[in-house]
Design an enzyme around this catalytic site. Structure first.
Site, PDB file in Angstrom:
ATOM      1  N   HIS A 150     -11.098  11.327   7.378  1.00  0.00           N
ATOM      2  CA  HIS A 150     -10.869  12.647   6.772  1.00  0.00           C
ATOM      3  C   HIS A 150     -10.365  12.436   5.349  1.00  0.00           C
ATOM      4  O   HIS A 150      -9.448  11.651   5.132  1.00  0.00           O
ATOM      5  CB  HIS A 150      -9.843  13.452   7.577  1.00  0.00           C
ATOM      6  CG  HIS A 150      -9.436  14.708   6.875  1.00  0.00           C
ATOM      7  ND1 HIS A 150     -10.363  15.665   6.500  1.00  0.00           N
ATOM      8  CD2 HIS A 150      -8.226  15.163   6.429  1.00  0.00           C
ATOM      9  CE1 HIS A 150      -9.731  16.653   5.885  1.00  0.00           C
ATOM     10  NE2 HIS A 150      -8.437  16.364   5.817  1.00  0.00           N
TER      11      HIS A 150
ATOM     12  N   HIS B 194     -11.279  22.165   1.002  1.00  0.00           N
ATOM     13  CA  HIS B 194     -10.364  21.200   1.611  1.00  0.00           C
ATOM     14  C   HIS B 194     -10.853  19.749   1.463  1.00  0.00           C
ATOM     15  O   HIS B 194     -10.173  18.927   0.879  1.00  0.00           O
ATOM     16  CB  HIS B 194     -10.199  21.594   3.090  1.00  0.00           C
ATOM     17  CG  HIS B 194      -9.253  20.756   3.881  1.00  0.00           C
ATOM     18  ND1 HIS B 194      -8.700  21.180   5.067  1.00  0.00           N
ATOM     19  CD2 HIS B 194      -8.768  19.498   3.691  1.00  0.00           C
ATOM     20  CE1 HIS B 194      -7.910  20.232   5.562  1.00  0.00           C
ATOM     21  NE2 HIS B 194      -7.945  19.197   4.741  1.00  0.00           N
TER      22      HIS B 194
ATOM     23  N   GLU C  21      -2.876  16.526  10.831  1.00  0.00           N
ATOM     24  CA  GLU C  21      -4.314  16.770  11.009  1.00  0.00           C
ATOM     25  C   GLU C  21      -4.990  15.757  11.952  1.00  0.00           C
ATOM     26  O   GLU C  21      -6.213  15.592  11.898  1.00  0.00           O
ATOM     27  CB  GLU C  21      -5.018  16.770   9.651  1.00  0.00           C
ATOM     28  CG  GLU C  21      -4.646  17.967   8.788  1.00  0.00           C
ATOM     29  CD  GLU C  21      -5.661  18.208   7.687  1.00  0.00           C
ATOM     30  OE1 GLU C  21      -6.397  19.205   7.756  1.00  0.00           O
ATOM     31  OE2 GLU C  21      -5.715  17.377   6.748  1.00  0.00           O
TER      32      GLU C  21
HETATM   33 ZN   LIG Z   1      -6.885  17.470   5.017  1.00  0.00          ZN
END
Ligand SMILES: [Zn+2]
Length: 254
Positions: free
Chosen positions: A104, A174, A85
């Site tokens: 993140h 998420h 990611e």
């Molecule tokens: Zn993630």
């Protein structure tokens, strides 16, 4: 010339040490676990950023920090396994020159707001840097069924588009992505965002009217800036609590 090189080496060492500490701080604060990551723009080149190879943040060491281009390719010739990611970071840096650090996370407390029609609002003063608007990026909108990971540049750019000039975007089912004007600012946002979500959820359970931080209050607090002594105090505390205060003074052994 030698002095210049020493200065640049020292600046890079400082950045790497602070980024290692940031990884461990976020793990200690429960913002990231086995997953999640934090990056910072390279101190000498706005077209590069620093990010660990694919390791859990609590375990990140200085030698894990790699240098990436804004398209997600390694710029340092290393072949270590990168985070799938990393394109989250690429998109954020590419789209906004003032973004200097990105987090993140899959923090649980924000997830209800990523799947419901109730928008997350800023309600506690420590979270005021998050701002008025917290958009939700839904990968389904443009990409249909996916593994829900941001695994290429097109997805990274689409997430950055939804993030816009905001500091945080939630990601449906998420987690969240936060973009700060400094590493300290993105740490503060990422630590207080889940707490803000928890307080908001608790207040909803009480019923009645919920008072949010006003735009005027946010503007006053934002004028304190992304650096400063108040933030340095917090970083020192978080790092020492996480047992990694020494990384704030990191210098690579030549
Ligand atoms: Zn993630």
């Amino acid at each position: 010339m030698a002095d210049d090189r020493q200065t640049r080496d020292a600046e890079l060492d400082k950045a790497i040490g602070e980024l290692v500490a940031a990884n461990r701080i976020l793990a200690d604060q429960g913002v990231v676990d086995a997953y999640g990551h934090v990056s910072m723009r390279h101190p000498h080149d706005k077209n590069l950023f620093l990010l660990s190879c694919s390791r859990s943040p609590e375990l990140v060491e200085p030698q894990d920090i790699m240098t990436f281009r804004l398209d997600g390719s390694p710029a340092d010739g290393r072949t270590d396994n990168p985070y799938v990611e990393r394109f989250i970071h690429c998109g954020a840096y590419e789209s906004a020159p003032d973004v200097m650090a990105v987090v993140h996370s899959h923090a649980l407390a924000v997830l209800p707001f990523s799947i419901s029609s109730t928008p997350l609002k800023t309600v506690i003063h420590t979270a005021s840097h998050i701002g008025e608007t917290i958009p939700v990026w839904d990968s389904q909108d443009k990409f249909g069924d996916t593994g829900l990971l941001v695994s290429d540049m097109e997805q990274g750019r689409d997430l950055a588009r939804v993030l816009g000039h905001n500091r945080v975007a939630l990601m449906r089912g998420h987690g969240f992505t936060a973009a700060g004007r400094s590493l300290g600012e993105v740490l503060k946002i990422s630590i207080y965002l889940p707490q803000n979500a928890q307080v908001y959820l608790d207040a909803m359970r009480l019923g009645g009217t919920i008072k949010c931080i006003t735009p005027g209050e946010m503007a006053i607090r934002d004028s304190f800036g992304p650096g400063g002594r108040e933030l340095a105090r917090a970083i020192e505390y978080w790092a020492n609590r996480a047992g990694c205060g020494h990384y704030l003074r990191y210098k690579k052994t030549k």
